[in-house]
Every structure is written in C-alpha cells, then in structure tokens.
Design an enzyme around this catalytic site. Structure first.
Site, PDB file in Angstrom:
ATOM      1  N   ASN A   7      -0.414  -1.904  -7.406  1.00 18.72           N
ATOM      2  CA  ASN A   7      -1.638  -1.092  -7.314  1.00 18.72           C
ATOM      3  C   ASN A   7      -1.615  -0.150  -6.119  1.00 18.72           C
ATOM      4  OD1 ASN A   7      -1.864  -3.404  -5.693  1.00 18.72           O
ATOM      5  ND2 ASN A   7      -4.084  -3.440  -5.812  1.00 18.72           N
TER       6      ASN A   7
ATOM      7  N   ARG B 144       0.779  -1.261   0.000  1.00 18.75           N
ATOM      8  CA  ARG B 144       0.000   0.000   0.000  1.00 18.75           C
ATOM      9  C   ARG B 144       0.802   1.298   0.000  1.00 18.75           C
ATOM     10  NH1 ARG B 144      -4.117  -2.907  -1.645  1.00 18.75           N
ATOM     11  NH2 ARG B 144      -5.418  -3.853  -0.070  1.00 18.75           N
TER      12      ARG B 144
ATOM     13  N   ASP C 287      -1.233 -12.953  -1.061  1.00 17.03           N
ATOM     14  CA  ASP C 287      -2.095 -11.851  -1.499  1.00 17.03           C
ATOM     15  C   ASP C 287      -2.462 -10.971  -0.309  1.00 17.03           C
ATOM     16  OD1 ASP C 287      -3.538 -10.171  -3.083  1.00 17.03           O
ATOM     17  OD2 ASP C 287      -5.053 -11.623  -3.681  1.00 17.03           O
TER      18      ASP C 287
ATOM     19  N   HIS D  80      -3.805 -11.318 -12.997  1.00 14.64           N
ATOM     20  CA  HIS D  80      -5.051 -11.429 -12.218  1.00 14.64           C
ATOM     21  C   HIS D  80      -6.150 -11.723 -13.234  1.00 14.64           C
ATOM     22  CE1 HIS D  80      -7.856 -10.033  -8.858  1.00 14.64           C
ATOM     23  NE2 HIS D  80      -8.655 -10.297  -9.872  1.00 14.64           N
TER      24      HIS D  80
HETATM   25  O1  DOR Z   1      -8.902  -9.015  -2.925  1.00 20.48           O
HETATM   26  C1  DOR Z   1      -8.009  -8.432  -3.511  1.00 20.48           C
HETATM   27  N1  DOR Z   1      -7.431  -7.336  -2.979  1.00 20.48           N
HETATM   28  N2  DOR Z   1      -7.611  -8.875  -4.703  1.00 20.48           N
HETATM   29  C2  DOR Z   1      -6.776  -8.153  -5.481  1.00 20.48           C
HETATM   30  O2  DOR Z   1      -6.512  -8.554  -6.564  1.00 20.48           O
HETATM   31  C3  DOR Z   1      -6.268  -6.855  -5.024  1.00 20.48           C
HETATM   32  C4  DOR Z   1      -6.255  -6.790  -3.559  1.00 20.48           C
HETATM   33  C5  DOR Z   1      -6.029  -5.397  -3.040  1.00 20.48           C
HETATM   34  O3  DOR Z   1      -5.066  -4.767  -3.470  1.00 20.48           O
HETATM   35  O4  DOR Z   1      -6.790  -4.957  -2.193  1.00 20.48           O
END
Ligand code: DOR
Length: 442
Positions: free
Chosen positions: A96, A66, A305, A180
C-alpha cells in the site's frame, strides 16, 4: 588441515533445531558451514558471544516502509535500519505504497530501491481492482513474497471487498495469500460511531469484533471454495482464534505484539490516536484469547505491522488521524520481555519469528540455524534490562507506542549472511540487504 572460516561465533548458547546448545558456529561465504567445536580452526573474525543467546535471524513478515510515495513517514533505508537495530534480519514489505505495488514495474522499482536497505527483504504484490488475471504471474517474480488482499479499507486505496472479486483473486495463482480481514460493509455502516466520539477510544467500537470475525469467516469460506491457502493477518479477537483453530488445513494465522501487549481502554486513554491501528487494540478478554492462540499453537507467526505516520498526522482529531504505529524495532524486545515474564518460551518465539515465517512462505535457506543455511543470526542478551525510548528509534517517524517501557532481554547483534548489520547498537556503515529467495519462485 584445520578448517578456515570467515567468521566463528564462539561462547554463546546457540538455539539449534535440536534445542539450545553450547556450540560454535562456523561461517563461510555468507553461509553457516559448521556447528560444533571448531577450536582447532582459524577464523578471519571471532564474534565473542559469551553470556549471549544466538537465535536464527528474526524475520518480520509484515512491515509498511512507505516508499515510494510517503517518504515523509518512512522509507526503505530508515525502516530497514530500524529492523536491524531491533535484531530483525529480513522483512516482507506491504504493497500500500504510492503507487501501490500492483504490477511488475512497481515491484521492480521497489527491488531497485531496496539496494539501499540494511536488511534482506521481499515485497508483497497487492490485489487491486483490475490485476487479478496477472496475479498468478506476479506472485512468481523474484523478490515477491506473495499476494496481499485488503478486504477492509485501511491506509491507502487498496481494497477488494466483494466476494466475487476476492474469489477471482484466489483463483489466480497458487501461493498463500495474505489477508487483511475486516468487513468493509460493516465498517461503512458503523463509521458514524467513530465520528460521534471524536476520540480513539471509539476505534474498537467502530471496527468492532464482529467486523473482524465476519471477514475472517468470509475469507475461509472463499479459500475453501478456491482450494487456496490463506494467511489471516493481525488477528485481534478471541472468537477468531477459536474459529481459526478449526480451519488449520486452509489458513495460517498471524498475531502482533501490540495486541499481545497493549489493552483497551488503557492504551487509548494513555496514547490517544497513537494507539490507533487496524484492526484495533481490544480489551483484556480478547488479549487473553490471543495468548491462548499462542499457547495452543493456533498462531503461526508474529509480524510487527510496522506502519509509521508522523506525529503531526497522528495528532489530528480522531478519526481523521491515520491508523498504524511503528513496530519493527520493538517486535523482538517485546517478545523477549514476554519470555522473561513467563508468558511463552524462547523456543515458541523462534517458532513464531523464524520457523513459522520459513514454513508458511516457503523461504529458501533462512529461518533456522543449520549447515547450508544463510548465516543470519540475532544475538540477544536475555537478562539485560533496557528502557525503550523514542530517541533510539531509527524509523523516520521518530516515535514508538512503547516509549518509557522497561523490558528484559535485548538484541545486541544482527548478523546477515555473515556480516554484522548491527553490533552493540551501532549499525553497519553501508546497506547490504538482498532479496529473500523462495522455493515457489525462480
Ligand atoms: O493500522 C494499520 N496501518 N493497519 C493496516 O492495515 C495498514 C497500516 C498502514 O499502512 O498504515
């Protein structure tokens, strides 16, 4: 002259490439330099591993930390503290963030920030709308583990959903591309099902098995046409596993402990939106399909993840609640527990969390216990019982979907390049993480 080591690990069962061995490990300058009976040598420090099993350092190839942009959920310091607390020595972090990691400046910014990380690390570069031509160059940069494509919308704005655009991403560069795989048109078409229900139990209905399978089939067709290897992330359906077992010449496969451990509908009734993630946790039939993929060797790696959101965010009414849950601190304990319960062997766990990551991402000098490799080790007590709690979580978000679960098997030390990043639950005073190196990059 007896040899001198900085550190000797003594008394444990060492998971060598040849199998478990009662042997000692000699470490100098951050590398493993000897395996065997080192009795006559001297050591600056002896780590007593009596009663413990010495694993290669655990590598988690999918985390979302994050930073920058969403530090209220997580940051590189907290995420990496969670990693070493859970026995993880290296992580690959997803693009992301805000801004997304889609260019050289954003990657270098993360590498600079990563000096404050407790574990070793590498970063994915995201395929965006207009960086396709640069991806071949970006994937070669030091500290980059590869390119990530979101075919379906998830957290953040990264999305490459059309076949032409995905083909243009696959045409730029050579390394394995992480995918993904959820089909965006089908997600849009079915969103009303989530809105109508207003509870996370609708999550696997909205993002159904067809959404996952369709995207997985599309990416394999595109990867074949481009002659480009792909790594299909977080597989959730029995049908995808069966299909991926027929295309191992072009695709490697990741599963997550969440999908191997939790099942719908129970998880949604118990945890509500805290169980919401993309792709979703599904029913027992699909979970059995994933375990078949583990048993049959179709699955190459496990990732956590790790995708934290605050409790406040998760408690919004579904589907306004965001998808994702923390996991980097629990990936190894959950898998050790599956070993204790007889679902897989410890050797297979190492195949999924050490050898697999090394093999598919071409990591240099990590992922096995061998002379010349980095001295990365995770020491575990295979017998001890421990109840996972929210309180012990190092993630900034402060929760885990596994709060209250008793597991058998627990990490007691995390050694990275010969230094203890965690011992008996105590973390090192200072961060000392470094970038992971790859055979493909400079
Ligand atoms: O559940 C998810 N959260 N799947 C993802 O692909 C991204 C991730 C996130 O960055 O929150």
């Amino acid at each position: 002259m007896p040899e001198t080591f900085d550190v000797v690990i003594r008394g444990g069962v060492v998971m060598t490439p040849s199998g478990p061995a009662d042997t000692e490990v000699g470490i100098r300058d951050g590398k493993t330099v000897a395996l065997g009976d080192l009795g006559a040598s001297s050591a600056g420090e002896v780590i007593d591993a009596t009663g413990l099993t010495v694993l290669p350092g655990i590598i988690d190839t999918q985390v979302h930390f994050r930073e920058p942009g969403n530090e209220h959920k997580e940051d590189l310091a907290h995420g990496s503290r969670a990693a070493v607390a859970g026995g993880v020595t290296a992580v690959f972090e997803m693009p992301n963030t805000k801004p997304a990691t889609v260019n050289v400046d954003a990657l270098n910014d993360k590498l600079e920030r990563a000096r404050g990380m407790w574990c070793d690390h590498a970063f994915f570069v995201g395929a965006g709308r207009d960086n396709h031509a640069e991806l071949a160059e970006l994937e070669q940069l030091p500290g980059c583990c590869g390119i990530k494509v979101f075919m379906g919308s998830s957290t953040g704005g990264l999305l490459v959903d059309e076949d032409d655009a995905i083909a243009s991403v696959l045409a730029s560069g050579r390394r394995r591309v992480a995918i993904h795989a959820e089909d965006e048109p089908r997600l849009i078409e079915r969103k009303h099902l989530a809105e109508a229900e207003g509870h996370a139990r609708a999550h696997p209905v909205w993002r159904d098995e067809g959404t996952a399978l369709k995207a997985t089939q599309r990416i394999i067709t595109l990867a074949r046409a481009a002659n480009r290897p792909v790594h299909v992330l977080h597989i959730t359906t029995a049908e995808e596993i069966e299909f991926l077992g027929t295309v191992k010449d072009v695709a490697t496969v990741e599963c997550l402990p969440q999908h191997l451990t939790l099942t719908s509908p129970d998880c949604y009734e118990r945890l509500g939106s805290y169980a919401q993630m993309n792709p979703p946790i599904r029913d027992a039939r699909h979970q059995a399909g994933l375990w078949a993929g583990i048993t049959q060797g179709i699955v190459d790696v496990l990732g956590s993840d790790h995708a934290p959101h605050t409790r406040e965010e998760k408690e919004q009414t579904y589907p306004a609640s965001p998808s994702g849950m923390p996991g980097v601190q629990t990936i190894l304990p959950l898998m050790l527990n599956h070993v204790a319960e007889g679902r897989l062997t410890l050797q297979r766990v190492l195949d999924l969390l050490c050898y697999g990551p090394q093999r598919i991402y071409n990591i240099r000098g990590k992922g096995r216990i061998a002379v010349g490799y980095d001295a990365d080790f995770t020491l575990v007590d295979m017998k001890t019982k421990h109840t996972i709690t929210n309180d012990e979580q190092e993630t900034k978000s402060g929760w885990t979907p596994f709060d209250g679960m008793e597991v058998t098997g627990w990490p007691v030390a995390t050694i990275i390049r010969g230094r203890a990043a965690m011992r008996d639950g105590e973390l090192a005073a200072q961060p000392a993480g470094e970038p992971v190196r790859f055979w493909d990059t400079a």
